[in-house]
Each structure stands twice: as C-alpha cells, then as structure tokens.
Design a protein around this motif. Structure first.
Motif, PDB file in Angstrom:
ATOM      1  N   ARG A  83      22.624  -1.539   0.590  1.00 50.48           N
ATOM      2  CA  ARG A  83      22.208  -0.334   0.529  1.00 50.48           C
ATOM      3  C   ARG A  83      21.782   0.166  -0.882  1.00 50.48           C
ATOM      4  N   HIS A  84      22.661  -0.305  -1.888  1.00 53.58           N
ATOM      5  CA  HIS A  84      22.473   0.240  -3.146  1.00 53.58           C
ATOM      6  C   HIS A  84      21.639  -0.749  -4.341  1.00 53.58           C
ATOM      7  N   ALA A  85      21.183  -1.604  -3.703  1.00 51.25           N
ATOM      8  CA  ALA A  85      20.658  -2.735  -4.487  1.00 51.25           C
ATOM      9  C   ALA A  85      19.570  -2.081  -5.349  1.00 51.25           C
ATOM     10  N   THR A  86      19.091  -2.471  -6.640  1.00 42.19           N
ATOM     11  CA  THR A  86      17.892  -2.127  -7.476  1.00 42.19           C
ATOM     12  C   THR A  86      16.593  -2.892  -6.974  1.00 42.19           C
ATOM     13  N   LEU A  87      15.695  -1.568  -6.920  1.00 39.84           N
ATOM     14  CA  LEU A  87      14.395  -2.277  -6.317  1.00 39.84           C
ATOM     15  C   LEU A  87      13.837  -3.123  -7.434  1.00 39.84           C
ATOM     16  N   THR A  88      13.023  -4.205  -6.915  1.00 41.95           N
ATOM     17  CA  THR A  88      12.227  -4.920  -7.704  1.00 41.95           C
ATOM     18  C   THR A  88      10.883  -4.401  -7.815  1.00 41.95           C
ATOM     19  N   PRO A  89       9.892  -4.796  -8.845  1.00 40.72           N
ATOM     20  CA  PRO A  89       8.930  -4.241  -9.389  1.00 40.72           C
ATOM     21  C   PRO A  89       7.772  -4.225  -8.065  1.00 40.72           C
ATOM     22  N   ASP A  90       7.950  -5.176  -7.392  1.00 34.72           N
ATOM     23  CA  ASP A  90       6.990  -5.289  -6.064  1.00 34.72           C
ATOM     24  C   ASP A  90       7.514  -4.149  -5.286  1.00 34.72           C
ATOM     25  N   MET A  91       8.596  -4.052  -4.864  1.00 31.55           N
ATOM     26  CA  MET A  91       9.269  -2.748  -3.987  1.00 31.55           C
ATOM     27  C   MET A  91       8.768  -1.524  -4.777  1.00 31.55           C
ATOM     28  N   GLU A  92       8.721  -1.294  -6.126  1.00 28.61           N
ATOM     29  CA  GLU A  92       8.545  -0.221  -6.643  1.00 28.61           C
ATOM     30  C   GLU A  92       6.941   0.038  -6.433  1.00 28.61           C
ATOM     31  N   ARG A  93       6.270  -0.819  -6.492  1.00 26.49           N
ATOM     32  CA  ARG A  93       4.772  -0.837  -6.405  1.00 26.49           C
ATOM     33  C   ARG A  93       4.229  -0.253  -5.023  1.00 26.49           C
ATOM     34  N   LEU A  94       5.092  -0.851  -3.956  1.00 23.83           N
ATOM     35  CA  LEU A  94       4.851  -0.513  -2.552  1.00 23.83           C
ATOM     36  C   LEU A  94       5.255   0.909  -2.407  1.00 23.83           C
ATOM     37  N   TRP A  95       6.349   1.499  -2.995  1.00 22.82           N
ATOM     38  CA  TRP A  95       6.724   2.967  -2.957  1.00 22.82           C
ATOM     39  C   TRP A  95       5.702   3.671  -3.459  1.00 22.82           C
ATOM     40  N   GLN A  96       5.225   3.463  -4.691  1.00 21.19           N
ATOM     41  CA  GLN A  96       4.136   4.302  -5.342  1.00 21.19           C
ATOM     42  C   GLN A  96       2.981   4.212  -4.438  1.00 21.19           C
ATOM     43  N   GLN A  97       2.512   2.957  -3.925  1.00 17.82           N
ATOM     44  CA  GLN A  97       1.401   3.065  -3.097  1.00 17.82           C
ATOM     45  C   GLN A  97       1.475   4.140  -1.859  1.00 17.82           C
ATOM     46  N   ILE A  98       2.440   3.853  -1.080  1.00 20.62           N
ATOM     47  CA  ILE A  98       2.662   4.741   0.133  1.00 20.62           C
ATOM     48  C   ILE A  98       2.862   6.252  -0.128  1.00 20.62           C
ATOM     49  N   MET A  99       3.762   6.281  -0.993  1.00 21.94           N
ATOM     50  CA  MET A  99       4.649   7.671  -1.233  1.00 21.94           C
ATOM     51  C   MET A  99       3.601   8.636  -1.888  1.00 21.94           C
ATOM     52  N   TYR A 100       2.751   8.276  -2.707  1.00 23.67           N
ATOM     53  CA  TYR A 100       1.930   9.121  -3.476  1.00 23.67           C
ATOM     54  C   TYR A 100       0.326   9.041  -3.005  1.00 23.67           C
ATOM     55  N   THR A 101       0.206   8.363  -1.902  1.00 24.98           N
ATOM     56  CA  THR A 101      -1.087   8.470  -1.211  1.00 24.98           C
ATOM     57  C   THR A 101      -1.018   9.773  -0.744  1.00 24.98           C
ATOM     58  N   LYS A 102      -2.137  11.064  -0.717  1.00 20.91           N
ATOM     59  CA  LYS A 102      -2.100  12.141  -0.260  1.00 20.91           C
ATOM     60  C   LYS A 102      -2.048  12.400   1.187  1.00 20.91           C
ATOM     61  N   SER A 103      -3.208  11.460   1.597  1.00 29.77           N
ATOM     62  CA  SER A 103      -3.136  11.748   3.166  1.00 29.77           C
ATOM     63  C   SER A 103      -2.867  10.128   3.769  1.00 29.77           C
ATOM     64  N   TRP A 104      -1.868  10.150   4.898  1.00 25.69           N
ATOM     65  CA  TRP A 104      -1.657   8.947   5.412  1.00 25.69           C
ATOM     66  C   TRP A 104      -2.844   8.410   6.370  1.00 25.69           C
ATOM     67  N   THR A 105      -3.172   7.288   6.454  1.00 23.64           N
ATOM     68  CA  THR A 105      -4.157   6.711   7.614  1.00 23.64           C
ATOM     69  C   THR A 105      -3.295   5.770   8.179  1.00 23.64           C
ATOM     70  N   LEU A 106      -3.677   5.100   9.237  1.00 25.54           N
ATOM     71  CA  LEU A 106      -3.038   4.167   9.911  1.00 25.54           C
ATOM     72  C   LEU A 106      -1.974   3.161   9.207  1.00 25.54           C
ATOM     73  N   GLN A 107      -2.607   2.663   8.297  1.00 27.38           N
ATOM     74  CA  GLN A 107      -2.131   1.527   7.313  1.00 27.38           C
ATOM     75  C   GLN A 107      -0.843   2.290   6.990  1.00 27.38           C
ATOM     76  N   GLU A 108      -0.942   3.416   6.245  1.00 22.91           N
ATOM     77  CA  GLU A 108       0.269   4.284   5.794  1.00 22.91           C
ATOM     78  C   GLU A 108       1.439   4.246   6.960  1.00 22.91           C
ATOM     79  N   ILE A 109       0.846   5.004   8.158  1.00 27.66           N
ATOM     80  CA  ILE A 109       1.763   5.498   9.067  1.00 27.66           C
ATOM     81  C   ILE A 109       2.480   3.997   9.656  1.00 27.66           C
ATOM     82  N   ARG A 110       1.758   2.956   9.799  1.00 26.10           N
ATOM     83  CA  ARG A 110       2.493   1.750  10.128  1.00 26.10           C
ATOM     84  C   ARG A 110       3.788   1.330   9.211  1.00 26.10           C
TER      85      ARG A 110
END
Length: 295
Positions: free
Chosen positions: A124-151
């Motif tokens: 649970r407390h492991a460090t995020l990899t750069p790829d995980m961090e990018r995924l977080w940024q792509q999903i979390m900071y998208t203003k409006s979620w479409t189906l791709q983000e909802i899934r």
C-alpha cells in the motif's frame, strides 16, 4: 485494418442491402462507389448516418474493421482486469512485466495499470513509478471524464492510496461524469455498472484510511443515481458494497447473512474476488467494533 469504405461495403453486402438503401439522401451514388473502393473520405456526420442505416454501432464497426477482433489494447485490458478480479496476481505481474516496455502506448498504459493494481493490493505504501505518476496526471487532471476515464475509475481509487488525495472530491467527479451518460430511460454504455465498481473500491479506500464518518455517509451516494439501470453484475457489486457497509455501520448479523448468500452466487470471472473481499472486510469490521467497545 481495412479501409473505412471497404468495411462499409463488406457490411452492406453481408446484409444484402443495395447502395441506394444505404446511401440514399446521404451521399451520391458516385460518391458511394468511390468510398467503397477506398478512394474517398467521409465526414463523421455522414458516416454515423450510414452506420445507422446499416444497423451497426461505431464500436461494432471498428470491431468488424479489425477483422472481427478487438484491438490489442482492449484485449490486454480484459486480461488485466480478469486477472485482478480473479486475484490472479502472478498473471497480473506477468502482464505488467511483459508489456511494461512496449512501444505500443495502449499496451504500456495497461501494463502500468496492472502494476498499479498489483502494488495497491500488496504494498500500500510503495512509491509510484514515473509511469504510474503519468497515469495519475492524465486521469486526475482531465477536467471532464469521458468513458475512457470512467472505466479507469477503480484504478484511480487505487492510486489515491499513494497520493493522499481527497477521496470525496474524486467520488463526486466520477458520479457527475457518469450522470451525463445515463438516464431513467437508458444506460447505453453500462456506466452504472462502472460506477458501482468504482464505489466498491472507494468504500474500501475510505475504510482502509480510517475515514469512518465519510464511509458511513457514502451509503447515500452509493444508492443515488439510476440504480434501475444496473445489470445483474452491477446489482451484485451493489450488494457487495452494502454487505461491507452493514458490517461496519449496520447490523453485523444481517451482513453475515448477506455475505453467506453472496458466497453462494457463482459468477466465474469474479467469484474468487468476491470471496477474498468478503473474508477480508468481515474480519476488519470485527476489529473495528472491538475497538469501539474499548473506548
């Protein structure tokens, strides 16, 4: 993948329709002939009109265009989520390692998701990899979620455990995004099922973080929306949510009976996951109540 016009011609001929039946009032006969020969492009509006005449959705059209196969990214997504639902962590680890360095962006994205799910479950407390961090940024900071983000909603909740982000705000964003796709009349993309899968993870995150007041209040949000649009799988997820909630904030004996019934349901792809979830939260709820008694 075939040319767009070639696929349209293939579907039209398979259904025994003439060019006039498909294209009349949309494009000219000469345009249709060039289109089916692969010598012409078409606007999105006219394409959708043609697909409606053919009785084919855009997703099905792409499936046919890809020689009746889902694309590689969708195949891998199914493998990743099936492995997680079945608690098959060796397979999840294999997929993360095999596609982690892929040159295909869709494959690498799904490999990152496999790594997130694996890490969230075991460390649970492991460090995020750069790829995980990018995924977080792509999903979390998208203003409006479409189906791709909802899934990706359940994946985002798994990442929240690492980011210490505000769970209620993410829940609101998910629910608001889903509301745009569903009504009392229809749920064409089964977003209510997706929302309940997200809610199941969200409830576990709230409980795991010790946010018991928010977890208690979350029941009202879980029960909101167009629950009448849930499929049998979505209803099963809802009952699993309610069972966990009842162990903590309702009558534990009632929850025990609910859990007994849920364990008897045979849903091959997710049965191992249900049993693991029930076993884990039943024990954690007991510890929660013991702690309350000592206060």
């Amino acid at each position: 993948m075939e040319e767009l016009g070639t696929t349209i011609k293939q579907i039209r001929q398979a259904k025994g329709l003439t060019q006039k039946e498909v294209y009349s009032g949309i494009v000219s006969r000469s345009f249709a002939t060039r289109l089916e020969s692969g010598d012409h492009d078409i606007t999105a509006t006219k394409l959708f009109d043609i697909l409606e005449r053919l009785g084919v959705s855009a997703d099905e059209f792409r499936f046919i265009q890809n020689d009746y196969r889902p694309d590689d990214g969708e195949i891998l997504r199914s493998q990743v989520m099936a492995a997680y639902d079945q608690q098959n962590f060796p397979q999840l680890s294999h997929l993360a390692q095999r596609y982690g360095q892929s040159k295909n962006p869709a494959e690498r994205r799904m490999a990152t998701i496999a790594a997130v799910l694996l890490t969230a479950y075991s460390h649970r407390h492991a460090t995020l990899t750069p790829d995980m961090e990018r995924l977080w940024q792509q999903i979390m900071y998208t203003k409006s979620w479409t189906l791709q983000e909802i899934r990706m909603g359940p994946i985002l909740m798994a990442l929240i455990g690492f980011k210490n982000a505000a769970v209620p705000e993410t829940i609101r964003k998910m629910h608001q995004s889903c509301n745009r796709y569903v009504s009392e009349l229809t749920d064409p993309f089964h977003v209510m099922d997706l929302r309940l899968s997200f809610d199941l993870v969200a409830l576990q995150v709230l409980l795991g973080q010790g946010d018991y007041d928010q977890a208690r209040d979350f029941k009202a949000e879980m029960m909101s929306g167009h629950l009448e649009q849930l499929t049998s799988e979505g209803n099963l997820t809802l009952q699993l949510c309610l069972c966990i909630w009842t162990w903590f904030f309702g009558n534990p004996s009632t929850a025990d009976k609910q859990a007994s019934l849920l364990r008897q349901i045979k849903v091959a792809p997710i049965d191992p996951g249900i049993r693991a979830i029930l076993a884990s939260w039943q024990q954690q709820a007991k510890r929660y109540h013991l702690a309350l008694e000592k206060k």
